[in-house]
Design a protein around this motif. Structure first.
Motif, PDB file in Angstrom:
ATOM      1  N   ASP A 102      -1.832   4.458   1.867  1.00 49.56           N
ATOM      2  CA  ASP A 102      -0.661   4.133   1.050  1.00 49.56           C
ATOM      3  C   ASP A 102       0.262   3.199   1.829  1.00 49.56           C
ATOM      4  OD1 ASP A 102      -0.047   6.038   2.911  1.00 49.56           O
ATOM      5  OD2 ASP A 102       1.280   7.214   1.609  1.00 49.56           O
ATOM      6  N   TYR A 103      -0.296   2.051   2.231  1.00 50.93           N
ATOM      7  CA  TYR A 103       0.468   1.110   3.031  1.00 50.93           C
ATOM      8  C   TYR A 103       1.626   0.529   2.219  1.00 50.93           C
ATOM      9  CZ  TYR A 103      -4.045   1.220   5.424  1.00 50.93           C
ATOM     10  OH  TYR A 103      -5.191   1.624   6.034  1.00 50.93           O
ATOM     11  N   ARG A 104       2.676   0.213   2.918  1.00 53.82           N
ATOM     12  CA  ARG A 104       3.826  -0.395   2.273  1.00 53.82           C
ATOM     13  C   ARG A 104       3.479  -1.843   1.944  1.00 53.82           C
ATOM     14  NH1 ARG A 104       9.379   0.130   5.367  1.00 53.82           N
ATOM     15  NH2 ARG A 104       8.836   2.315   4.976  1.00 53.82           N
ATOM     16  N   ARG A 105       3.591  -2.221   0.679  1.00 49.53           N
ATOM     17  CA  ARG A 105       3.240  -3.575   0.250  1.00 49.53           C
ATOM     18  C   ARG A 105       4.407  -4.552   0.405  1.00 49.53           C
ATOM     19  NH1 ARG A 105      -0.443  -4.939  -3.420  1.00 49.53           N
ATOM     20  NH2 ARG A 105       1.147  -5.925  -4.723  1.00 49.53           N
TER      21      ARG A 105
ATOM     22  N   SER B 107       4.033 -10.627   1.655  1.00 45.98           N
ATOM     23  CA  SER B 107       3.273  -9.951   2.707  1.00 45.98           C
ATOM     24  C   SER B 107       1.775 -10.064   2.473  1.00 45.98           C
ATOM     25  CB  SER B 107       3.664  -8.469   2.753  1.00 45.98           C
ATOM     26  OG  SER B 107       3.243  -7.823   1.556  1.00 45.98           O
TER      27      SER B 107
ATOM     28  N   PRO C  18      -0.356  -7.465   2.284  1.00 50.19           N
ATOM     29  CA  PRO C  18      -0.770  -6.538   1.228  1.00 50.19           C
ATOM     30  C   PRO C  18      -0.519  -7.064  -0.177  1.00 50.19           C
ATOM     31  CG  PRO C  18       0.353  -5.335   2.970  1.00 50.19           C
ATOM     32  CD  PRO C  18       0.531  -6.790   3.272  1.00 50.19           C
ATOM     33  N   GLU C  19       0.503  -7.894  -0.358  1.00 48.62           N
ATOM     34  CA  GLU C  19       0.729  -8.493  -1.667  1.00 48.62           C
ATOM     35  C   GLU C  19      -0.288  -9.586  -1.969  1.00 48.62           C
ATOM     36  OE1 GLU C  19       5.140  -8.895  -2.950  1.00 48.62           O
ATOM     37  OE2 GLU C  19       5.152  -9.076  -0.764  1.00 48.62           O
TER      38      GLU C  19
END
Length: 228
Positions: free
Chosen positions: A37-40, A172, A174-175
């Protein structure tokens, strides 16, 4: 069992069993699920602030950053190539023709049969991009119609890359990942090619262009076009 043993065991299992062999999140039998559940999103920024951060980090990596609107883009590209003394410029087949309206150099279209020797005789390359990542100052190319084959951005000594802002700019990594297709030939570029392997002296242009120029094209009202 050490952490190293655990990691290597999971790698071996993934290689030998494939996706069917793991539990939720890739964990094996009897192991807790791997939480990803990484911070995006990191912090709160407006679209304009994200583009500004991209420009700042690109410059920090020694890329040359320019800003333009769509109307001024052809003149800017023409000027950047003229300032480099570019006589031959390679471009992808899908590049917007209007971008080259004020280019005085010979335009060479990317072709599959081109050799590295032929590309080495080209002074510059002009491409678009798939995405740009603000927090890392990274351009991502995926071989799309306005980007062409990877080699045209690695062999010539000068690369002009156009980024449509804010549509192609994300905050980022993740985005960025969900917007990229893993099966495409992804090239991640953070500044001009460089190495410090020899006596810690920075040498640019070792395995790619010596000069990277990035043009951030912002439409009127700040609504940059999306797409890659």
């Amino acid at each position: 069992m050490s952490s190293r043993d655990v990691v290597l065991a999971r790698v071996r299992r993934a290689l030998s069993e494939g996706p069917r062999g793991g539990g939720p999140g890739g964990a094996g039998p009897g192991e807790p699920p791997l939480v990803r559940d990484y911070r995006r999103v990191h912090g709160v920024r407006t679209a304009a602030e994200t583009v500004d951060l991209l420009a700042e980090n690109l410059a920090d990596y020694r890329a040359l950053v320019h800003r333009s609107d769509a109307a001024g883009l052809p003149a800017l590209i023409g000027r950047l190539l003229a300032e480099r003394g570019a006589r031959r410029v390679v471009v992808p087949r899908g590049l917007e023709p209007g971008w080259l309206a004020e280019v005085g150099a010979e335009v060479v279209e990317d072709r599959a049969e081109q050799t590295a020797r032929e590309l080495d005789a080209v002074d510059s390359a002009v491409t678009g991009c798939a995405l740009a990542i603000a927090e890392t100052g990274t351009l991502v190319l995926d071989g799309g119609p306005d980007q062409g084959r990877r080699r045209i951005t690695l062999v010539p000594d000068h690369h002009v890359c156009v980024v449509r802002a804010p549509g192609q700019v994300v905050g980022s990594v993740p985005e960025a990942l969900p917007r990229l297709v893993p099966g495409r030939p992804l090239t991640w570029i953070s500044g001009p090619s460089a190495t410090s392997d020899i006596e810690l002296d920075r040498v640019e242009g070792v395995h790619g262009p010596r000069t990277l120029e990035v043009v951030l094209v912002e439409a009127a009202g700040g609504e940059g076009a999306g797409g890659g």
